[in-house]
Design a protein around this motif. Structure first.
Motif, PDB file in Angstrom:
ATOM      1  N   GLY A   1      -8.206  -1.981 -11.361  1.00  0.00           N
ATOM      2  CA  GLY A   1      -7.622  -3.297 -11.592  1.00  0.00           C
ATOM      3  C   GLY A   1      -7.973  -4.245 -10.469  1.00  0.00           C
ATOM      4  O   GLY A   1      -8.421  -3.850  -9.394  1.00  0.00           O
ATOM      5  N   GLU A   2      -7.761  -5.516 -10.736  1.00  0.00           N
ATOM      6  CA  GLU A   2      -8.125  -6.532  -9.761  1.00  0.00           C
ATOM      7  C   GLU A   2      -7.318  -6.402  -8.472  1.00  0.00           C
ATOM      8  O   GLU A   2      -7.827  -6.592  -7.376  1.00  0.00           O
ATOM      9  CB  GLU A   2      -7.897  -7.920 -10.377  1.00  0.00           C
ATOM     10  CG  GLU A   2      -8.385  -9.047  -9.525  1.00  0.00           C
ATOM     11  CD  GLU A   2      -8.194 -10.395 -10.197  1.00  0.00           C
ATOM     12  OE1 GLU A   2      -8.303 -11.405  -9.484  1.00  0.00           O
ATOM     13  OE2 GLU A   2      -7.951 -10.444 -11.411  1.00  0.00           O
ATOM     14  N   PHE A   3      -6.051  -6.046  -8.596  1.00  0.00           N
ATOM     15  CA  PHE A   3      -5.177  -5.941  -7.432  1.00  0.00           C
ATOM     16  C   PHE A   3      -4.808  -4.500  -7.113  1.00  0.00           C
ATOM     17  O   PHE A   3      -3.893  -4.261  -6.336  1.00  0.00           O
ATOM     18  CB  PHE A   3      -3.901  -6.763  -7.660  1.00  0.00           C
ATOM     19  CG  PHE A   3      -4.186  -8.206  -7.948  1.00  0.00           C
ATOM     20  CD1 PHE A   3      -4.633  -9.051  -6.950  1.00  0.00           C
ATOM     21  CD2 PHE A   3      -4.028  -8.716  -9.231  1.00  0.00           C
ATOM     22  CE1 PHE A   3      -4.903 -10.383  -7.217  1.00  0.00           C
ATOM     23  CE2 PHE A   3      -4.290 -10.045  -9.514  1.00  0.00           C
ATOM     24  CZ  PHE A   3      -4.736 -10.878  -8.503  1.00  0.00           C
ATOM     25  N   GLY A   4      -5.486  -3.545  -7.733  1.00  0.00           N
ATOM     26  CA  GLY A   4      -5.158  -2.135  -7.518  1.00  0.00           C
ATOM     27  C   GLY A   4      -3.826  -1.769  -8.130  1.00  0.00           C
ATOM     28  O   GLY A   4      -3.102  -0.930  -7.605  1.00  0.00           O
ATOM     29  N   ASP A   5      -3.507  -2.399  -9.243  1.00  0.00           N
ATOM     30  CA  ASP A   5      -2.202  -2.195  -9.862  1.00  0.00           C
ATOM     31  C   ASP A   5      -2.267  -1.347 -11.130  1.00  0.00           C
ATOM     32  O   ASP A   5      -1.290  -1.244 -11.850  1.00  0.00           O
ATOM     33  CB  ASP A   5      -1.543  -3.537 -10.174  1.00  0.00           C
ATOM     34  CG  ASP A   5      -2.389  -4.404 -11.076  1.00  0.00           C
ATOM     35  OD1 ASP A   5      -3.575  -4.082 -11.265  1.00  0.00           O
ATOM     36  OD2 ASP A   5      -1.864  -5.409 -11.591  1.00  0.00           O
ATOM     37  N   GLU A   6      -3.424  -0.726 -11.400  1.00  0.00           N
ATOM     38  CA  GLU A   6      -3.556   0.143 -12.561  1.00  0.00           C
ATOM     39  C   GLU A   6      -3.918   1.544 -12.089  1.00  0.00           C
ATOM     40  O   GLU A   6      -4.889   1.731 -11.367  1.00  0.00           O
ATOM     41  CB  GLU A   6      -4.628  -0.383 -13.513  1.00  0.00           C
ATOM     42  CG  GLU A   6      -4.250  -1.677 -14.173  1.00  0.00           C
ATOM     43  CD  GLU A   6      -5.344  -2.179 -15.105  1.00  0.00           C
ATOM     44  OE1 GLU A   6      -6.380  -1.504 -15.245  1.00  0.00           O
ATOM     45  OE2 GLU A   6      -5.149  -3.254 -15.684  1.00  0.00           O
ATOM     46  N   LEU A   7      -3.129   2.500 -12.502  1.00  0.00           N
ATOM     47  CA  LEU A   7      -3.350   3.886 -12.143  1.00  0.00           C
ATOM     48  C   LEU A   7      -4.007   4.582 -13.326  1.00  0.00           C
ATOM     49  O   LEU A   7      -3.440   4.616 -14.416  1.00  0.00           O
ATOM     50  CB  LEU A   7      -2.010   4.552 -11.807  1.00  0.00           C
ATOM     51  CG  LEU A   7      -2.036   5.948 -11.237  1.00  0.00           C
ATOM     52  CD1 LEU A   7      -2.615   5.927  -9.837  1.00  0.00           C
ATOM     53  CD2 LEU A   7      -0.641   6.527 -11.197  1.00  0.00           C
ATOM     54  N   VAL A   8      -5.217   5.100 -13.130  1.00  0.00           N
ATOM     55  CA  VAL A   8      -5.940   5.794 -14.192  1.00  0.00           C
ATOM     56  C   VAL A   8      -5.862   7.286 -13.899  1.00  0.00           C
ATOM     57  O   VAL A   8      -6.305   7.744 -12.850  1.00  0.00           O
ATOM     58  CB  VAL A   8      -7.410   5.333 -14.269  1.00  0.00           C
ATOM     59  CG1 VAL A   8      -8.151   6.093 -15.338  1.00  0.00           C
ATOM     60  CG2 VAL A   8      -7.470   3.843 -14.536  1.00  0.00           C
ATOM     61  N   VAL A   9      -5.288   8.025 -14.845  1.00  0.00           N
ATOM     62  CA  VAL A   9      -5.078   9.458 -14.681  1.00  0.00           C
ATOM     63  C   VAL A   9      -5.840  10.184 -15.782  1.00  0.00           C
ATOM     64  O   VAL A   9      -5.708   9.842 -16.960  1.00  0.00           O
ATOM     65  CB  VAL A   9      -3.572   9.809 -14.751  1.00  0.00           C
ATOM     66  CG1 VAL A   9      -3.362  11.300 -14.588  1.00  0.00           C
ATOM     67  CG2 VAL A   9      -2.794   9.038 -13.711  1.00  0.00           C
ATOM     68  N   ILE A  10      -6.618  11.178 -15.409  1.00  0.00           N
ATOM     69  CA  ILE A  10      -7.350  12.005 -16.369  1.00  0.00           C
ATOM     70  C   ILE A  10      -6.923  13.443 -16.148  1.00  0.00           C
ATOM     71  O   ILE A  10      -6.866  13.915 -15.008  1.00  0.00           O
ATOM     72  CB  ILE A  10      -8.877  11.867 -16.186  1.00  0.00           C
ATOM     73  CG1 ILE A  10      -9.294  10.410 -16.400  1.00  0.00           C
ATOM     74  CG2 ILE A  10      -9.622  12.784 -17.135  1.00  0.00           C
ATOM     75  CD1 ILE A  10     -10.741  10.137 -16.092  1.00  0.00           C
ATOM     76  N   GLY A  11      -6.617  14.138 -17.261  1.00  0.00           N
ATOM     77  CA  GLY A  11      -6.211  15.523 -17.123  1.00  0.00           C
ATOM     78  C   GLY A  11      -6.071  16.223 -18.448  1.00  0.00           C
ATOM     79  O   GLY A  11      -6.161  15.614 -19.515  1.00  0.00           O
ATOM     80  N   ASP A  12      -5.843  17.508 -18.385  1.00  0.00           N
ATOM     81  CA  ASP A  12      -5.694  18.347 -19.559  1.00  0.00           C
ATOM     82  C   ASP A  12      -4.226  18.744 -19.699  1.00  0.00           C
ATOM     83  O   ASP A  12      -3.666  19.401 -18.832  1.00  0.00           O
ATOM     84  CB  ASP A  12      -6.574  19.590 -19.417  1.00  0.00           C
ATOM     85  CG  ASP A  12      -6.476  20.509 -20.615  1.00  0.00           C
ATOM     86  OD1 ASP A  12      -6.148  20.019 -21.709  1.00  0.00           O
ATOM     87  OD2 ASP A  12      -6.722  21.713 -20.465  1.00  0.00           O
ATOM     88  N   GLY A  13      -3.624  18.338 -20.785  1.00  0.00           N
ATOM     89  CA  GLY A  13      -2.231  18.694 -21.039  1.00  0.00           C
ATOM     90  C   GLY A  13      -1.232  17.913 -20.209  1.00  0.00           C
ATOM     91  O   GLY A  13      -0.130  18.398 -19.947  1.00  0.00           O
ATOM     92  N   VAL A  14      -1.584  16.739 -19.774  1.00  0.00           N
ATOM     93  CA  VAL A  14      -0.680  15.909 -18.981  1.00  0.00           C
ATOM     94  C   VAL A  14       0.269  15.176 -19.929  1.00  0.00           C
ATOM     95  O   VAL A  14      -0.174  14.556 -20.896  1.00  0.00           O
ATOM     96  CB  VAL A  14      -1.467  14.888 -18.128  1.00  0.00           C
ATOM     97  CG1 VAL A  14      -0.532  14.051 -17.286  1.00  0.00           C
ATOM     98  CG2 VAL A  14      -2.471  15.586 -17.255  1.00  0.00           C
TER      99      VAL A  14
ATOM    100  N   ASP B   1       0.828  -1.209   0.000  1.00  0.00           N
ATOM    101  CA  ASP B   1       0.000   0.000   0.000  1.00  0.00           C
ATOM    102  C   ASP B   1       0.858   1.254   0.000  1.00  0.00           C
ATOM    103  O   ASP B   1       0.446   2.297  -0.506  1.00  0.00           O
ATOM    104  CB  ASP B   1      -0.927   0.010   1.215  1.00  0.00           C
ATOM    105  CG  ASP B   1      -2.042  -1.012   1.091  1.00  0.00           C
ATOM    106  OD1 ASP B   1      -2.404  -1.349  -0.060  1.00  0.00           O
ATOM    107  OD2 ASP B   1      -2.549  -1.466   2.128  1.00  0.00           O
ATOM    108  N   LYS B   2       2.064   1.142   0.550  1.00  0.00           N
ATOM    109  CA  LYS B   2       2.967   2.285   0.587  1.00  0.00           C
ATOM    110  C   LYS B   2       3.363   2.702  -0.838  1.00  0.00           C
ATOM    111  O   LYS B   2       3.397   3.892  -1.157  1.00  0.00           O
ATOM    112  CB  LYS B   2       4.209   1.934   1.406  1.00  0.00           C
ATOM    113  CG  LYS B   2       5.165   3.066   1.597  1.00  0.00           C
ATOM    114  CD  LYS B   2       6.344   2.641   2.463  1.00  0.00           C
ATOM    115  CE  LYS B   2       7.330   3.764   2.629  1.00  0.00           C
ATOM    116  NZ  LYS B   2       8.486   3.349   3.429  1.00  0.00           N
TER     117      LYS B   2
END
Length: 130
Positions: free
Chosen positions: A42-55, A19-20
């Motif tokens: 994700g099933e194990f919390g291993d996917e980071l979904v980022v939404i933004g403008d100009g990232v 978790d750290k």
């Protein structure tokens, strides 16, 4: 010249085992400029979904790697903003629960008058709270 907003949605695969590490990855993503939303999926919390403008996706993945997270960019897509339906003022019906108040009320509010009465406790009781 005004540029159109280009909102991007990126899915970054993380190789995290605690978790750290997830918390550290979330902090890095939130601090990136232009980010509006960050979520772990994700099933194990291993996917980071980022939404933004100009990232910048490459810079974000590089920043994650510098913090010790093994990150790879899986998908990058452009999200079109949803158009909200316009509401016509004439089509909106007023609420039925609005209280009907008299429109013409020329009476001024009367100031409340207080009368000073003898304090039965007095200063001799030693109670200074009241």
């Amino acid at each position: 010249m005004k540029q159109k907003m280009r909102i991007k949605k990126m899915r970054i695969k993380l190789s995290v085992n605690s978790d750290k590490c997830r918390k550290k990855a979330m902090q890095v993503a939130v601090l990136a400029s232009g980010v509006t939303s960050v979520a772990l999926e994700g099933e194990f919390g291993d996917e980071l979904v980022v939404i933004g403008d100009g990232v910048d996706a490459a810079c974000l993945v590089l920043a994650l790697r510098k913090k010790g997270c093994c990150a790879t960019l899986e998908t990058l897509q452009e999200v079109k903003p949803e158009k909200k339906p316009q509401v016509d003022d004439k089509s909106v019906t007023p609420h039925c629960c609005i209280a009907q108040c008299s429109v013409v009320n020329n009476e001024q509010p009367r100031p409340e008058i207080y009368r000073i009465v003898h304090d039965s406790y007095g200063p001799t009781t030693g109670c200074r709270i009241m």
